[in-house]
Structures are given as C-alpha cells and as structure tokens.
Design an enzyme around this catalytic site. Structure first.
Site, PDB file in Angstrom:
ATOM      1  N   ASP A 442       0.645   2.486  -3.715  1.00  0.00           N
ATOM      2  CA  ASP A 442       0.405   1.473  -2.616  1.00  0.00           C
ATOM      3  C   ASP A 442       0.877   3.102  -1.010  1.00  0.00           C
ATOM      4  OD1 ASP A 442       2.379   0.247  -0.960  1.00  0.00           O
ATOM      5  OD2 ASP A 442       3.587   2.335  -0.217  1.00  0.00           O
ATOM      6  N   GLU A 497      -4.604   0.845  -3.065  1.00  0.00           N
ATOM      7  CA  GLU A 497      -4.081   0.101  -1.795  1.00  0.00           C
ATOM      8  C   GLU A 497      -4.806   0.275  -0.900  1.00  0.00           C
ATOM      9  OE1 GLU A 497      -0.953  -1.974   0.680  1.00  0.00           O
ATOM     10  OE2 GLU A 497      -0.262   0.333   0.151  1.00  0.00           O
TER      11      GLU A 497
END
Length: 837
Positions: A442, A497
């Site tokens: 993330d 990401e």
C-alpha cells in the site's frame, strides 16, 4: 477463543506522556534522500523533456556507515540467551528435536543493474541517479551479507526480537535506544514494574530471560497480557512490544493490550494443503473480512473461510486479496493505520483462525494476497510504534519529515538499519508463518517521494521520477524486500500501489528495477469516474483506449474499474454513478425497468469487460462490486469533537453500512443477479482463454462516430458498441486469423440482464482482404450498448473463402434505430438512500 484471554480489564494504570522529546541515539545506516505518497497521473511512455544538467548526489559518509554496521553486527550475532541458556525459537514454531524439512533459501547476488537502459534507452539520460540508486542497493546488500550473514538471516528478526521461547524459558528483546530503564510487566507478574527488570546493552537493545516455572510450564501463560514499561525522555511509558504477535482490545477500554500468544501444541493450526503455483494471469477478489457478512456485524476469519471463499472460487477468481490483516486500533482506517505490524487483527479471530482461512483458500486453489502497509504507521502512542521509546526518531524520521499531514500518520526512516530489519522481517513473517502467497504494498508512491505525491500531477517527464524529491532510501528498501520475497519465495506475488508511473517499477532488481511483479493501474478507475460525469455523447473512444493501454513496456499491471476506494462513504461506486436512486426502487424483476436502469446495467458490464480486456495482465474487483452493490461503506463511528470546537457527526457506531449484501447478487428475482452472472462468465472466459496475458494484442478500431471499439487478444475478438441508440447490422470487424468464429460472451444475453438480441449459436466466417489494417475480417451484428466476444474455433476444417464485397470495405455498417433500447434522458444525481428490495 478463550474468554479470559481477551475480556479482562487492566489492573494497572498506564502513565504516558506525549511532551517534547529528545532525539534518539543514532545507530542506523543512512541511505539516500527522503520519504514519499501518491498522486493522480497518466503514465506516459516518453518524457517530454530531458534535463540538460545531471543532478549531483553526494555519497554517504563511509565512516558513519561503517560505525552503524558494526552496531548491527553486534546485534545480529547475539544469538545465545543472555543467561547462557539454549538458543530460542519463534513462539509460533513447534519446539521439537526432530529435523525439520529443509527448504532452499537462496537470494541471488546483485546483478549489474544495467539492463534497464536496454529496455528503455531514455533512462540513459538519468544514469547518474539510477546508477547511484543501484550502488546504494548493492552496498546495503554487501553490508547485510557482511554483518548479518545475508538477507535471508537478516529477514528473520522475529527469531531474535520480541518473545522467543527455548526449552528452558522465554526471552524478550526490544530495541529501544531512547529508554533509560525498562521492565516487562503483565498479568504474569501482576503488573509489578519492579519484578522483571530488563538489562540494556550498549546498542540500545533491552533484554530479559524468564526461566520456566518449577513444574516446567512457561513463566508467561498463553493468552495473558504483556507490556513493556520504560522510563523515557518524555516520561514513564507503557507500550505494547513492537514485535507482538497478537493484541486485543478489552471491553470498555480504548488502547489495545499485547497478548503473549503461544497456544498448546494441540491447539496450533497445522497447514494441510500446499500453496498453489502462481497463475499466469491474476484475477483478484479484493476483500475485507470484517465487512464480509450480509448481516450488520464484524465478521470472522472462520465465517469468511466457510461462506466467502467458496463464493470467490465459484465466481472464477484465482486470488483473494485481504485487507486490514495487520492489527489496527481504529477500525474505520480500513486497516491502513497499523498499530501492531506482526499481529493479525483480533477483531476477526485468532492467528490460528487466520491460518485455517488461508489453508482453506489453498485447498480451493486460490492465492491469498495480503494488503501490507509499510508506507506509514498509526500515530498512536499507547498501542502503536509512535514514540515507542519516548523519542520522535525511533522507527520514524523526526520532525515534519516523519509525519504525513494528510494521513495523520508516522513515516518510517528507511535508511535505518533496525527499521530495515523490522520491515523485512515483517514481510517474511506473513509469508513464512501464515503462508500468504504475496502482497499488495500500500501507498508505495508515498514512500518513493519526499513530497508524497501530494499536490503533484505526474506528467511522465522523467525529471519527476529521478531527482532530489525521490527518497532513495525508500526505493532501496523496496528493492531489498522484493529481492528477499522473490529469492526465498519464488512463487510469491508482489503488487505495488504506485500512481506516479515510476519507470523500472516492475522490472527485476538484478536489471536495475524496483522489482515488483505488478503495478496497480490506478489511472483507470479515475478515468471511469471522469467519464461517468459526462453525457454519453461526450464519451471519447480514443480516450478510453488510451487510458486502458497506457502502461510501460514489459511492466505488468493489475487493472480495475473500481476498488474499495470508490465504495467508501462520500464517494460513489460505478453502479451508483450509473443508476443512482433508481437502484432502490427498480431492481426487482417484477417491476418495470427504467431507461436509467437499462443504461446502467448495460454499461456496468461493458466497463468491467473492457477494463479486463485492455487494462493489463491482471484484474481486480472489490467484493460486492461484481453485482453492482448498492450500498456504500461506512464504518461504525461516533461523534468527533475537534480542537477547533467543530463537531463531526458520526453514525451512532452503526454497522449497517459496513457489510456486503451478497444476498442481492444471489437473488434470482433481482436484476443484481444478471450483473453477477456476467462477472462470473467474464472471469471464467479469462480462465479458459488467458487473454489478459496473451502476447497478441491489437486494437483495430476506435470509431468516434459509431462509438465502436474493436480489438484482439489471443484468439479472441472483442466488439464494443458504446452507442446509446444505434445498433449495426453487417458490421465488419478485422481479425488476424482465418476460420470460423463463435460468440463466447455476450453482455446482451438475457442471463446477464440483457435484451437477448444475438443468436449465441450463429457462426461467423472470415473473408480474406485487408480491413482496419487486418488481413481478414468477418461481419457481425453489434447491438447498442453491448459487448460481444468472438472466439476462433480451432481444429475444424476451414470453409471456402467468401468473396469480399468491396463496397462493404468502404462502408461497413448499416445504422438502425432500435425501439427496445431508448436513449436515456439526462438524470439528476441524488445521494444514496436506504436499501429496499
């Protein structure tokens, strides 16, 4: 779950202060530049400009690095217990004299890091930066080899820190250089801070050995609460151990408590099924355990295992990506404000419950990917890493550089030796102990740039990626963690990401890349929202195709039309953008439909299929969106009183909107069922033909007048008609391979909530002759707002070539006005309302 483990209230007072603190001792290896976050951008293949002046980057002071390595070496070589007892083992590993089955553990040495210039010659203009980055990576690898015995040993920090157990007792170690004194407290010693005083070595590592009781039982019972009490520059502080493997929140309390988790052998879950091999193409079902029930409750690992995993398998996905695994005290953070990095969230069950879930997924042939957060950490001081040893610069950068102002969280210092040990070991812990098959990292854009991507619109100019705003320390960490993962777990998958479009992101580390397997193609979801705000007449076919295909050569992408981000309260899912409040009154089949519903269902299917068809080598869907889930996600929350006096209203801590109504997609009397069946057919089509990873891809038509898009992937021909009213008879589509084609997927099929305007049994034969730059073509009927996939029927005798009508090559279609699908009138948007079925 043992009630006495989790329900007891604290019998002690935790005194802690968050006043101004002194800087911690520096025992860490410096690296390169800064920190970083995310931004919106289109990914362009070539920069618009190249800097004339190469940047100058100062090298790291060699003496300072050497001193810090010596510290790390001393920490790493302290393998024996301080008391002279036998070496300890991780708590969750079985203590046994039997020889365990050996696994090959080899991480390839660094390569030359030069192949990236062959792949993308434009990078040569930024060779100084990229070569410096690779030199820093190689120096870190060499230092780890020299002082830690290699990356394999370095990534097993959980065998040295936290609680480890030997045949004769328990050792607890904690790195807290800012602390002046430390003691282990908990239920086992009645929270007496004078009972178990820890000793500190010259490198800031505190340690204590607790011998077994006289009857041979461990000094700390399984399930009891533990904390470390430290005298720090900011006062007395009780903290959950940084390497804790389980933590819980007692009823009526706010801070979590660390739990000594070491169940009896008979209660430990034993994996029964092998991990699946990595599939060639990924079809990912993004999920959240807590909200996976149809009821307004916090769901459990066990219920997810029994109820949701079979659903995912039936839908045709081959991987499940699970969010919010790492413990997070604030439920509404969606799991992104992590407090305890090595502990699976106790809201959903025990660590062994999670293992059972993963094992069941493996039995079903599903990969299990974890949404791992190494980009930042919770700001909590009572139950997180923030101010752990009373100093601001312990695990994080000090000052403003260590705070993410938008996320209200702390930012790691990736140049720190012990932070590297902590994060690398954390990634390995989840792969080794829980058998996860990989990660979705993330907030990687936040890590890679000191500006965190905030207020930055990446244009594709390479100066944006390779300058002083790049946090070289963070990029080197990402190279190391990918090195470790792919070296020790060759089948593991890593997805980053990144919204910036960082070049080399998905190229191997040995070639000079960052090393991820996939990049999340985040621009696609943003583009769809942008398009959905426009009238149908203003949709541009070329714009859609450009966004879907705009990715770097040899760097794989996972595409998605929408993820959990679009499902959160305050935003809208694609289904709600399309159908708005009509979803609450007109989704029952026994009620007449509306033009808005007909349009919405048709475009919902088309958007998802074209995203999967052109968007990348992998595909992701957030749970429930496959059938157009009508509700947004709103976590339970109370009123917030801000320091300014402003009151942010809550939702009375309701779980009503924090669930997934799978029953709607299963109900054969609702129109949601058709959308779910289409998504299922779409996944199974990819499973059969593997079109996402086919080497053959060609877009033969982007017709703005007809609103048509035609492309080939593998042996499939995709035909999309985005026109709101016009259908086309005898529409000629180009193809490369001769033979007979048949329909293998039709969005207009009645099973999928369509109008059934095509004959699924019809056969389509190619004719020779160039059309749309293709050597062959065939004629189709293309209904309005439909997507049809044609597959080449192989291993059948080819028919005689059909003569080509040259007039048809000039004008390929006849436009007809159809009454059964009317043009939708402009509709007013409304806020989501209560769900009615």
């Amino acid at each position: 779950m043992n009630g006495k483990i989790f329900a007891k209230k604290s019998s002690y007072d935790s005194d802690s202060s968050s006043t101004t603190v002194a800087a911690s001792e520096k025992v860490l290896v410096p690296g390169g530049q800064g920190d970083g976050t995310s931004s919106f951008t289109d990914q362009l293949e070539n920069p618009s400009t190249v800097s004339d002046d190469p940047q100058v980057i100062n090298d790291v002071d060699s003496d300072e690095m050497e001193d810090n390595k010596n510290v790390a070496s001393a920490l790493a070589n302290n393998d024996e217990e301080a008391s002279g007892e036998e070496p300890s083992v991780p708590l969750r590993q079985k203590v046994s004299t039997e020889k365990s089955e050996a696994k090959p553990r080899s991480i390839p040495p660094p390569g030359k890091g030069q192949k990236i210039y062959e792949i993308d010659p434009t990078l040569s203009g930024f060779r100084e930066h990229l070569d410096y980055r690779y030199v820093q990576y190689k120096r870190m690898r060499e230092a780890i080899d020299k002082y830690e015995g290699g990356l394999e040993a370095f990534s097993r920090g959980y065998e040295k820190f936290g609680f480890t157990r030997s045949e004769t007792g328990i050792t607890y170690r904690e790195w807290a250089p800012g602390a002046k004194s430390a003691a282990l407290i908990g239920d086992f010693n009645n929270w007496n801070p004078n009972a178990d005083i820890m000793s500190r070595n010259e490198f800031g590592v505190w340690e204590i050995f607790l011998p077994n009781n006289a009857d041979g039982s461990p000094a700390i019972p399984h399930g009891s609460r533990v904390k470390i009490r430290m005298e720090t520059p900011s006062g007395i502080k009780d903290s959950i151990p940084a390497w804790i493997m389980f933590s819980v929140q007692a009823p009526g309390e706010i801070p979590y408590n660390g739990i000594y988790y070491d169940p009896p052998e008979e209660e430990k879950y034993i994996f029964k099924h092998p991990q699946p091999k990595r599939p060639k193409s990924l079809r990912i079902y993004e999920s959240h355990v807590g909200m996976s029930s149809t009821e307004p409750i916090i769901n459990t690992y066990a219920n997810f295992r029994d109820d949701v995993l079979p659903r995912i398998k039936k839908l045709g996905y081959n991987a499940v990506q699970i969010m919010a695994i790492q413990e997070h005290s604030y439920y509404a953070s969606f799991g992104y404000h992590v407090t305890n990095f090595f502990a699976p969230s106790s809201r959903f069950g025990t660590p062994d419950d999670l293992k059972s879930l993963i094992d069941r997924a493996h039995e079903l042939g599903l990969l299990v990917l974890m949404d791992i957060v190494h980009s930042h950490a919770s700001n909590n001081t009572l139950d997180g890493l923030n101010m752990f040893d009373g100093t601001d610069a312990h695990y994080f950068h000090s000052g403003s550089r260590g705070h993410h102002w938008m996320w209200d969280s702390r930012l790691f210092n990736y140049g720190s030796w012990e932070v590297l040990r902590y994060l690398l070991s954390n990634a390995r812990w989840w792969l080794e102990e829980f058998k996860f098959d990989g990660f979705r990292f993330d907030g990687v854009t936040s890590m890679m740039y000191t500006h965190h991507g905030l207020g930055v619109g990446f244009t594709g100019n390479y100066n944006e990626y390779f300058g002083f705003a790049t946090d070289v320390d963070a990029v080197v960490y990402l190279m190391l963690v990918n090195d470790m993962i792919h070296g020790l777990y060759p089948e593991a998958v890593t997805i980053g990401e990144d919204v910036s479009g960082m070049p080399t992101f998905c190229l191997p580390v040995q070639d000079g890349g960052v090393g991820f397997d996939y990049r999340l193609h985040m621009a696609i979801a943003d583009k769809w929202i942008e398009i959905l705000k426009k009238r149908d007449e203003d949709w541009q076919m070329g714009d859609i195709v450009h966004t879907l295909t705009n990715r770097r050569w040899l760097e794989k992408c996972v595409s998605y039309a929408e993820s959990h981000d679009q499902a959160l309260v305050g935003d809208k899912t694609i289904a709600f953008w399309l159908m708005d409040k009509d979803m609450y009154d007109f989704m029952a089949l026994d009620r007449p439909s509306t033009p808005r519903i007909d349009r919405g269902i048709a475009l919902h299917k088309m958007i998802r299929l074209i995203t999967m068809g052109l968007g990348g080598e992998g595909y992701l869907n957030f749970m429930g969106n496959e059938f157009g889930h009508p509700e947004w996600i709103d976590f339970p929350r109370g009123e917030q009183h801000l320091p300014t006096g402003e009151i942010i209203p809550g939702n009375n801590n309701s779980l009503d909107k924090c669930r997934r109504r799978f029953d709607l997609g299963d109900a054969d009397y609702l129109r949601y069922r058709g959308m779910q069946e289409f998504d299922r057919a779409m996944q199974h089509l990819e499973a059969k033909y593997g079109f996402m990873t086919s080497e053959h891809q060609y877009i033969s038509r982007k017709d703005e007048g007809d609103r048509m898009i035609v492309f080939e992937r593998g042996n499939l021909v995709f035909v999309f008609n985005f026109h709101w009213n016009n259908s086309y008879f005898d529409y000629r589509v180009g193809c490369v391979k001769p033979g007979k084609y048949k329909i293998v997927l039709d969005s207009d099929d009645a099973l999928f909530g369509g109008f059934n305007r095509l004959d699924r049994n019809a056969e389509y034969f190619t004719t020779e002759g160039w059309y749309d730059d293709r050597p062959r073509s065939f004629l189709v009927y293309a209904p309005s707002r439909s997507a049809v996939v044609y597959a080449l029927v192989e291993n059948e005798p080819e028919p005689e070539p059909e003569p080509v009508n040259k007039s048809q090559l000039v004008k390929s279609s006849e436009t007809v006005e159809e009454a059964d699908v009317e043009q939708s009138e402009p509709v007013e948007e409304s806020e989501p309302g209560p769900l009615e079925t």
